[in-house]
Design a protein around this motif. Structure first.
Motif, PDB file in Angstrom:
ATOM      1  N   TYR A  36       0.862  -1.189   0.000  1.00  0.00           N
ATOM      2  CA  TYR A  36       0.000   0.000   0.000  1.00  0.00           C
ATOM      3  C   TYR A  36       0.895   1.234   0.000  1.00  0.00           C
ATOM      4  N   TYR A  38       0.921   4.317  -0.889  1.00  0.00           N
ATOM      5  CA  TYR A  38       0.512   5.688  -0.580  1.00  0.00           C
ATOM      6  C   TYR A  38      -0.637   5.740   0.417  1.00  0.00           C
ATOM      7  N   VAL A  39      -1.040   4.599   0.950  1.00  0.00           N
ATOM      8  CA  VAL A  39      -2.197   4.558   1.829  1.00  0.00           C
ATOM      9  C   VAL A  39      -1.789   4.478   3.292  1.00  0.00           C
ATOM     10  N   GLY A  43       1.887  10.661   5.198  1.00  0.00           N
ATOM     11  CA  GLY A  43       1.445  11.543   4.140  1.00  0.00           C
ATOM     12  C   GLY A  43       1.027  12.910   4.637  1.00  0.00           C
ATOM     13  N   HIS A  48      -2.814  15.497  -1.575  1.00  0.00           N
ATOM     14  CA  HIS A  48      -3.611  14.284  -1.753  1.00  0.00           C
ATOM     15  C   HIS A  48      -4.526  14.452  -2.965  1.00  0.00           C
ATOM     16  N   ASP A  49      -4.950  13.330  -3.541  1.00  0.00           N
ATOM     17  CA  ASP A  49      -5.885  13.388  -4.659  1.00  0.00           C
ATOM     18  C   ASP A  49      -7.322  13.467  -4.127  1.00  0.00           C
ATOM     19  N   GLU A  53      -5.792   9.883  -1.241  1.00  0.00           N
ATOM     20  CA  GLU A  53      -4.487   9.228  -1.230  1.00  0.00           C
ATOM     21  C   GLU A  53      -3.392  10.237  -1.574  1.00  0.00           C
ATOM     22  N   ARG A  55      -0.382  11.941  -3.308  1.00  0.00           N
ATOM     23  CA  ARG A  55       0.070  11.955  -4.703  1.00  0.00           C
ATOM     24  C   ARG A  55       1.453  11.282  -4.780  1.00  0.00           C
ATOM     25  N   TYR A  59       5.125  11.804  -2.608  1.00  0.00           N
ATOM     26  CA  TYR A  59       5.649  10.760  -1.717  1.00  0.00           C
ATOM     27  C   TYR A  59       7.067  10.363  -2.128  1.00  0.00           C
TER      28      TYR A  59
END
Length: 128
Positions: A36, A38-39, A43, A48-49, A53, A55, A59
Motif C-alpha cells: 500500500y 501511498y495509503v 502523508g 492528496h488526490d 491518497e 500523490r 511521496y
C-alpha cells in the motif's frame, strides 16, 4: 585543563568508542510500503488526490529527501494546502546524551489490512 575536565573528556571518549563498536540493530519493515505505497504510510502535509491518497510524486520526493538528507531535496518536496513540513530533518540529527534513536530496536507495526483493523503502535526496546 583541570583533572575533573580531563576525566570527563576521557570518559566521554571511551563511551563514544564503545558505542562505535557495538552492533546496530536491524530495522525490519512490515511490507506495507510495497503493498500500500501511498495509503498506510506517512502523508501528513503532502498533497492528496480527490480520493484522499497521497500523490505519488510528492511521496517519492519525500523518500528521496529522506534518503539523501540534503536540505535542498527537502525544499523540493511538494506540500498541500499551504502546509509546511515542521523540522523534517530532525530525525537525521545525533543525540549527544545517551544512546541515539537509531540504536533502539523497533518492532515493525502490524500491517494495515483493512479500515476495520487499525494498526497497533510500534514498540521500541532498548539494547538487545
Amino acid at each position: 585543563m583541570s583533572e575533573r575536565r580531563t576525566g570527563a573528556r576521557l570518559s566521554r571518549l571511551a563511551s563514544a568508542e564503545a558505542l562505535g563498536w557495538s552492533p546496530w540493530p536491524e530495522h525490519v519493515g512490515n511490507g506495507e510500503e510495497g503493498d500500500y505505497p501511498y495509503v498506510a504510510n506517512y502523508g501528513k502535509g503532502l498533497p492528496h488526490d480527490e480520493v484522499g491518497e497521497v500523490r505519488p510524486e510528492a511521496y517519492h520526493a519525500l523518500l528521496r529527501a529522506l534518503a539523501t538528507g540534503r536540505s535542498e531535496d527537502f525544499e523540493r518536496v511538494p506540500l498541500g494546502r499551504g502546509v509546511r513540513l515542521t523540522n523534517p530533518q530532525a530525525g537525521l540529527g545525533f543525540d549527544l546524551e545517551g544512546r541515539t534513536r537509531r540504536r533502539s530496536r523497533c518492532r515493525p507495526r502490524r500491517a494495515w489490512t483493512a479500515p476495520a483493523t487499525p494498526p497497533r503502535r510500534s514498540s521500541c526496546t532498548g539494547w538487545p
